[in-house]
Write a protein that holds these residues in place. Structure first.
Motif, PDB file in Angstrom:
ATOM      1  N   LEU A  38       0.800  -1.218   0.000  1.00  0.00           N
ATOM      2  CA  LEU A  38       0.000   0.000   0.000  1.00  0.00           C
ATOM      3  C   LEU A  38       0.836   1.274   0.000  1.00  0.00           C
ATOM      4  CD1 LEU A  38      -2.887  -1.003   2.433  1.00  0.00           C
ATOM      5  CD2 LEU A  38      -2.978  -0.783  -0.055  1.00  0.00           C
ATOM      6  N   SER A  39       2.112   1.174   0.345  1.00  0.00           N
ATOM      7  CA  SER A  39       2.983   2.354   0.314  1.00  0.00           C
ATOM      8  C   SER A  39       3.337   2.759  -1.123  1.00  0.00           C
ATOM      9  CB  SER A  39       4.277   2.083   1.091  1.00  0.00           C
ATOM     10  OG  SER A  39       4.996   1.001   0.516  1.00  0.00           O
ATOM     11  N   VAL A  40       3.012   1.879  -2.077  1.00  0.00           N
ATOM     12  CA  VAL A  40       3.297   2.114  -3.486  1.00  0.00           C
ATOM     13  C   VAL A  40       1.991   2.458  -4.201  1.00  0.00           C
ATOM     14  CG1 VAL A  40       4.233   1.113  -5.609  1.00  0.00           C
ATOM     15  CG2 VAL A  40       5.192   0.462  -3.382  1.00  0.00           C
ATOM     16  N   SER A  41       1.989   3.517  -5.013  1.00  0.00           N
ATOM     17  CA  SER A  41       0.795   3.891  -5.772  1.00  0.00           C
ATOM     18  C   SER A  41       0.521   2.879  -6.871  1.00  0.00           C
ATOM     19  CB  SER A  41       0.970   5.281  -6.386  1.00  0.00           C
ATOM     20  OG  SER A  41       1.065   6.275  -5.382  1.00  0.00           O
ATOM     21  N   GLY A  42      -0.734   2.871  -7.359  1.00  0.00           N
ATOM     22  CA  GLY A  42      -1.110   1.924  -8.405  1.00  0.00           C
ATOM     23  C   GLY A  42      -0.184   1.997  -9.604  1.00  0.00           C
ATOM     24  N   PHE A  43       0.047   3.202 -10.094  1.00  0.00           N
ATOM     25  CA  PHE A  43       1.044   3.466 -11.133  1.00  0.00           C
ATOM     26  C   PHE A  43       1.966   4.532 -10.561  1.00  0.00           C
ATOM     27  CE2 PHE A  43      -2.674   1.891 -13.413  1.00  0.00           C
ATOM     28  CZ  PHE A  43      -2.109   0.858 -14.134  1.00  0.00           C
ATOM     29  N   HIS A  44       3.102   4.118 -10.066  1.00  0.00           N
ATOM     30  CA  HIS A  44       3.958   4.965  -9.230  1.00  0.00           C
ATOM     31  C   HIS A  44       5.017   5.715 -10.043  1.00  0.00           C
ATOM     32  CE1 HIS A  44       5.396   5.614  -4.971  1.00  0.00           C
ATOM     33  NE2 HIS A  44       6.396   6.131  -5.677  1.00  0.00           N
ATOM     34  N   ALA A  45       5.724   4.998 -10.914  1.00  0.00           N
ATOM     35  CA  ALA A  45       6.817   5.606 -11.682  1.00  0.00           C
ATOM     36  C   ALA A  45       6.977   4.867 -13.002  1.00  0.00           C
ATOM     37  CB  ALA A  45       8.121   5.575 -10.887  1.00  0.00           C
ATOM     38  N   ARG A  46       7.766   5.473 -13.877  1.00  0.00           N
ATOM     39  CA  ARG A  46       7.966   4.894 -15.210  1.00  0.00           C
ATOM     40  C   ARG A  46       9.399   5.178 -15.661  1.00  0.00           C
ATOM     41  NH1 ARG A  46       4.473   4.258 -20.038  1.00  0.00           N
ATOM     42  NH2 ARG A  46       5.730   4.584 -21.909  1.00  0.00           N
ATOM     43  N   ILE A  47      10.017   4.186 -16.305  1.00  0.00           N
ATOM     44  CA  ILE A  47      11.365   4.353 -16.848  1.00  0.00           C
ATOM     45  C   ILE A  47      11.284   4.244 -18.362  1.00  0.00           C
ATOM     46  CG2 ILE A  47      13.693   3.402 -16.956  1.00  0.00           C
ATOM     47  CD1 ILE A  47      13.315   2.367 -14.130  1.00  0.00           C
ATOM     48  N   ASP A  48      11.801   5.262 -19.055  1.00  0.00           N
ATOM     49  CA  ASP A  48      11.809   5.291 -20.513  1.00  0.00           C
ATOM     50  C   ASP A  48      13.230   5.449 -21.023  1.00  0.00           C
ATOM     51  OD1 ASP A  48       8.910   5.327 -21.498  1.00  0.00           O
ATOM     52  OD2 ASP A  48       8.865   6.932 -20.014  1.00  0.00           O
TER      53      ASP A  48
END
Length: 229
Positions: A38-48
């Motif tokens: 739960l400490s992590v958002s559903g879509f937290h970060a993205r690497i491109d």
């Protein structure tokens, strides 16, 4: 290949290889890297992958994305960056090796069952520079000013980042047609190539003897480079 080494608070560690496709990180199972807490958002970060540089971006997460102790919105990943997402600590490695262990099923379970995840051997993950093979026709960056004048950075990897985190940063890409410099993050004076200012995100081809200026530091591109005996 670059990897993310994921350390859970329970003490388990797993890894995911970055293959060039976008890597989404979050609590939902549809993410490439699922961190089920739960400490992590559903879509937290993205690497491109942007022109050879790996960029991590926080997706307006609740608890934020912290790199090397600072909360970021967008950041160019550099070897050994320390990333905090929720309760997870993630290390970014450009030279990590995968090693399949006996607890592969346990590792897959803890990060959400993603088939791209494999456990790794923490003692064998990083290749020591002294053990790496050196190509004959090698190019290097030689520091020409400041306290580190005379030191050399070998350009053995497909992409080598130069500069400072949260400061001016550029990247040198090694391609089949030669070496190219790309200004990635320009926060101070414009970066320069042979005394001329460079446009952000516009790459320039390098030839031996070229001079770069990043954050006021003078760097010489040496190609070919002869290893001292």
């Amino acid at each position: 290949m670059p990897q993310l080494l994921i350390h859970d608070q329970s003490g388990e560690t797993s890894s995911v290889t970055i293959t060039g496709d976008a890597v989404t990180i979050g609590r939902r199972r549809t993410n490439a890297l699922c961190l089920p807490h739960l400490s992590v958002s559903g879509f937290h970060a993205r690497i491109d992958d942007e022109q050879g540089c790996l960029i991590i971006e926080d997706l307006d997460s609740t608890n934020g994305t912290i790199i090397n102790g600072e909360k970021i919105k967008r950041h160019v990943l550099v070897h050994l960056d320390d990333i905090i997402i929720g309760r997870y600590r993630i290390s970014y490695s450009e030279t990590a090796n995968r090693a399949i262990g006996a607890n592969a099923n346990d590792a897959n379970t803890f990060i959400g069952g993603n088939k791209n995840i494999r456990p790794y051997d923490s003692e064998a993950a990083i290749i020591k520079p002294a053990l790496a093979s050196t190509p004959d026709n090698l190019a290097v960056i030689k520091v020409a000013s400041g306290q580190k004048a005379g030191s050399v950075v070998m350009l053995e990897k497909p992409v080598t980042t130069l500069g400072k985190t949260n400061g001016d940063m550029g990247a040198i890409a090694k391609k089949s047609t030669g070496y190219y410099f790309l200004p990635v993050d320009d926060r101070g004076e414009p970066m320069k190539h042979n005394g001329k200012g460079l446009m952000p995100q516009v790459e320039v081809k390098l030839v031996g003897g070229d001079m770069l200026e990043i954050g006021g530091e003078q760097l010489e591109f040496v190609h070919p480079y002869v290893l001292p005996r």
